[in-house]
Enzyme design. Structure first.
Site, PDB file in Angstrom:
ATOM      1  N   HIS A 186      -1.502   3.149  -8.404  1.00 53.95           N
ATOM      2  CA  HIS A 186      -2.813   2.610  -8.725  1.00 53.95           C
ATOM      3  C   HIS A 186      -2.962   2.285 -10.207  1.00 53.95           C
ATOM      4  O   HIS A 186      -3.686   1.377 -10.587  1.00 53.95           O
ATOM      5  CB  HIS A 186      -3.909   3.503  -8.156  1.00 53.95           C
ATOM      6  CG  HIS A 186      -3.920   3.359  -6.675  1.00 53.95           C
ATOM      7  ND1 HIS A 186      -3.240   4.218  -5.850  1.00 53.95           N
ATOM      8  CD2 HIS A 186      -4.388   2.372  -5.876  1.00 53.95           C
ATOM      9  CE1 HIS A 186      -3.343   3.770  -4.608  1.00 53.95           C
ATOM     10  NE2 HIS A 186      -4.025   2.658  -4.591  1.00 53.95           N
ATOM     11  N   GLU A 428       1.846  -1.944   8.226  1.00 57.78           N
ATOM     12  CA  GLU A 428       2.520  -1.382   7.054  1.00 57.78           C
ATOM     13  C   GLU A 428       3.389  -0.179   7.405  1.00 57.78           C
ATOM     14  O   GLU A 428       3.860   0.519   6.519  1.00 57.78           O
ATOM     15  CB  GLU A 428       1.498  -1.019   5.967  1.00 57.78           C
ATOM     16  CG  GLU A 428       0.364  -0.132   6.445  1.00 57.78           C
ATOM     17  CD  GLU A 428      -0.650   0.204   5.343  1.00 57.78           C
ATOM     18  OE1 GLU A 428      -0.359  -0.006   4.164  1.00 57.78           O
ATOM     19  OE2 GLU A 428      -1.738   0.701   5.694  1.00 57.78           O
ATOM     20  N   ASP A 452       3.578  -0.369   1.555  1.00 60.73           N
ATOM     21  CA  ASP A 452       3.939   0.732   2.442  1.00 60.73           C
ATOM     22  C   ASP A 452       5.018   0.328   3.438  1.00 60.73           C
ATOM     23  O   ASP A 452       5.877   1.140   3.779  1.00 60.73           O
ATOM     24  CB  ASP A 452       2.699   1.249   3.190  1.00 60.73           C
ATOM     25  CG  ASP A 452       1.929   2.236   2.334  1.00 60.73           C
ATOM     26  OD1 ASP A 452       2.580   3.103   1.704  1.00 60.73           O
ATOM     27  OD2 ASP A 452       0.693   2.137   2.270  1.00 60.73           O
ATOM     28  N   CYS A 499      -1.280  -8.502   2.188  1.00 59.65           N
ATOM     29  CA  CYS A 499      -2.027  -8.015   1.040  1.00 59.65           C
ATOM     30  C   CYS A 499      -1.196  -7.060   0.186  1.00 59.65           C
ATOM     31  O   CYS A 499      -1.663  -6.525  -0.795  1.00 59.65           O
ATOM     32  CB  CYS A 499      -3.330  -7.348   1.476  1.00 59.65           C
ATOM     33  SG  CYS A 499      -3.084  -5.974   2.600  1.00 59.65           S
TER      34      CYS A 499
HETATM   35  C1  PEP Z   1       0.196  -1.872   1.108  1.00 59.27           C
HETATM   36  O1  PEP Z   1       0.605  -0.787   1.522  1.00 59.27           O
HETATM   37  O2  PEP Z   1       0.918  -2.883   0.999  1.00 59.27           O
HETATM   38  C2  PEP Z   1      -1.202  -2.029   0.687  1.00 59.27           C
HETATM   39  C3  PEP Z   1      -1.699  -3.214   0.399  1.00 59.27           C
HETATM   40  O3  PEP Z   1      -1.979  -0.935   0.583  1.00 59.27           O
HETATM   41  P1  PEP Z   1      -1.899   0.187  -0.580  1.00 59.27           P
HETATM   42  O4  PEP Z   1      -1.062  -0.357  -1.696  1.00 59.27           O
HETATM   43  O5  PEP Z   1      -3.299   0.462  -1.010  1.00 59.27           O
HETATM   44  O6  PEP Z   1      -1.259   1.340   0.135  1.00 59.27           O
HETATM   45 MG    MG Z   2      -0.766   0.733   2.196  1.00 56.75          MG
END
Ligand code: PEP
Ligand code: MG
Length: 568
Positions: A186, A428, A452, A499
């Site tokens: 993050h 994912e 993920d 995403c």
């Molecule tokens: C992902 O896992 O690609 C995703 C977009 O979600 P996060 O990065 O919040 O796990």
């Molecule tokens: Mg994810």
């Protein structure tokens, strides 16, 4: 030169400011000169009040009155005779100021936090904040005020937290170096959102540098130079100019549709963490929100946000986007995202544990509150619900049945919502990818979470630098998985987006075009880069490339071939 993970592009050059985490332990002492101790206590309180008053005034100007009032409440709290009076009584009885402060604050904290009232529980967390701030004053600990760092500062810290990020004032921070975090941690996502060059996972960097050292950060290559020689510095000054020039070129794509070179339209959405980021998405020319990470709303809080608070946040995002799609991902906690007040059980394998939709379905009160808030917000825009970390068809059915139950509740309460709201799945996990054909019958849309998907396909912790060499969406296994997911969605005639961070990778984009991806959701600052790359490829060229790539055996071969084929 230090090597780390290239987490946010660009060249940052500046003077280092280290952010050190402080130890707040103290030794309780018996006091004989209680008058002097009381004086020391009052001076600490006075310093806290002065600082907080100034901060509140600044926040009132920069952010708004509601946020400023929180800090003003802290002043009222510490000045309240029932608090400061109790503390002084303890000092009179021979306790040191630190003990008196801690004991009284902890007593009030216990009292307020056990009350069954949101406002009272909020007060408890305010007391905890006040305690830490005044304790720092007593212990002579100076916190770096990130909002006040001089222009051209490079922050060096163990990790960049969301609360630290909120203090960053545009333009002052030239770069970020941290000791932990990977490309999709993050802190990396936040640095990219702020367009600040960042290199993460540089072990021992906090102790290896001094304040005011000069740092050069190459956030594109993941390199850090401390006090570099003149020729290196000159090279990077040029590189920084080149980077800025390229950015200017991209501006020619502002306001354009996202079209392939042969004129096929695709959607280019943005990933956001807070409702206000929706503004950034629009400023950056995003065509919708492909991922609203709702968990930030829970993480930046000291208690569960109520239905109304969540409703306000989701409504704000929907209204800012003014009818453009807003895909709200329901609470995705666990893994690297902890929410302390939920007191989730510690697990040996948190990434494989009780998290995301698994936790939500097991805690229906928390989940229903969120789903109801999203449903209510759907009356104000084009909102969709997205389920994270799906591994079975049952989970999707479980969420859909809760949504139906809540629709009935809203009907009975006479509250508005979009009766045709779509419920989609994040794909994912390895399981979701393998049963994408089955999930496509249940879901209204897919969005591929490559961050993920790569982790679970490659069996590699996405934040662990020791196995980072395996963490690549260009691994043949991950590419095959992505292709399968897109094909299943296309066959079932449901839209499929991506995403995960790979959606914005210039090397990945032609492959996604070839596979038939409908929607790309990227960090707002990458909208123009993605639009520019998409505009350079025809579908036929992309398919020819992907046929060659899918016949290759190793990630290294694939990346090398994609680099040669790239159209910069
Ligand atoms: C992902 O896992 O690609 C995703 C977009 O979600 P996060 O990065 O919040 O796990
Ligand atoms: Mg994810």
């Amino acid at each position: 030169m230090y090597k780390g993970i290239a987490a946010s592009r660009g060249i940052g050059i500046g003077s280092i400011c280290r952010i050190i985490e402080h130890d707040l332990t103290f030794e309780a002492r018996q006091i004989t000169d209680t008058a002097a101790e009381k004086q020391r206590f009052r001076e600490a309180v006075e310093a806290f009040v002065q600082e907080t008053t100034a901060m509140a005034a600044d926040i009132r100007k920069r952010i708004g009155p509601k946020e400023a009032e929180i800090l003003e409440g802290h002043i009222v709290m510490i000045m309240d005779p029932s608090m400061s009076g109790e503390m002084e009584k303890m000092i009179d009885a021979g306790q040191c100021a630190e003990t008196a402060l801690t004991a009284v604050c902890d007593m009030f904290y216990g009292m307020f936090s056990s009350m069954n009232d949101d406002m009272m529980r909020q007060r408890a967390s305010d007391i905890a904040d006040v305690k830490v701030s005044v304790l720092k004053k007593l212990l002579g600990i100076e916190d770096v005020d990130i909002s006040k760092v001089a222009p051209g500062t490079v922050l060096v810290c163990r990790d960049l937290t969301p609360s630290m990020t909120s203090q960053i004032v545009g333009g002052n921070v030239a770069g970020i170096i941290t000791e932990i975090g990977g490309k999709t941690s993050h802190s990396a996502i936040l640095a990219r959102a702020l367009e600040i060059p960042a290199v993460l996972s540089v072990p021992g960097i906090v102790d290896a540098v001094k304040d005011k050292d000069t740092a050069v950060i190459d956030g594109t290559e993941g390199e850090v130079y401390i006090n570099p020689e003149g020729d290196i510095l000159a090279r990077f000054v040029l590189k920084r100019e080149e980077f800025i020039r390229k950015q200017a070129e991209l501006n020619s794509f502002i306001g354009k549709e996202t079209l392939t070179a042969d004129g096929q339209k695709v959607e280019l959405f943005c990933n956001i963490g807070t409702p206000k980021d929706a503004r950034k998405a629009l400023e950056c020319d995003g065509e919708g929100i492909g991922l609203f990470r709702s968990e930030f709303l829970f993480m930046d809080n000291t208690r569960l946000p109520s239905e109304d608070e969540q409703y306000e946040a989701y409504r704000e995002a929907a209204q800012i986007m003014g009818g453009k799609t807003v895909i709200i991902r329901t609470l995705d906690i666990g893994g690297d995202k902890d929410i302390p007040y939920l007191k989730m059980q510690k697990e040996d394998n948190p990434f494989l544990g009780y998290r995301a939709v698994r936790y939500c379905l097991g805690n229906p009160d928390i989940y229903k509150t969120q789903l109801k808030a999203i449903l209510r917000a759907s009356a104000h825009g084009h909102v969709k619900i997205m389920i994270p970390l799906v591994t079975t068809v049952d989970e999707v059915r479980g969420v859909k049945s809760l949504v139906e139950e809540l629709k009935k509740e809203l009907d009975a309460e006479g509250k508005a919502y979009d009766k045709n709201i779509q419920v989609g799945c994040m794909i994912e996990t390895a399981s979701a990818s393998l049963i994408a054909d089955l999930l496509a019958k249940e879901a209204d849309f897919f969005s591929i979470g490559t961050n993920d998907l790569t982790q679970y396909t490659m069996s590699v912790d996405r934040g662990n630098p020791n196995v980072a060499y395996l963490y690549s969406a260009f691994q043949p296994a991950v590419l095959r998985s992505i292709k399968n997911i897109i094909e299943c969605a296309n066959k079932a005639h449901i839209p499929v987006g991506m995403c995960g961070e790979a959606a914005a990778d210039p090397l990945m984009i032609p492959l996604l075009m070839a596979f038939g991806l409908d929607e790309y959701s990227v960090n707002p600052v990458l909208v123009l880069t993605a639009r520019c790359i998409i505009s350079k490829w025809t579908r036929a060229e992309a398919c020819e490339l992907s046929d060659r790539i899918l016949a290759m055996d190793t990630e290294a071969e694939i990346v090398a071939a994609l680099k040669i084929a790239a159209k910069e």
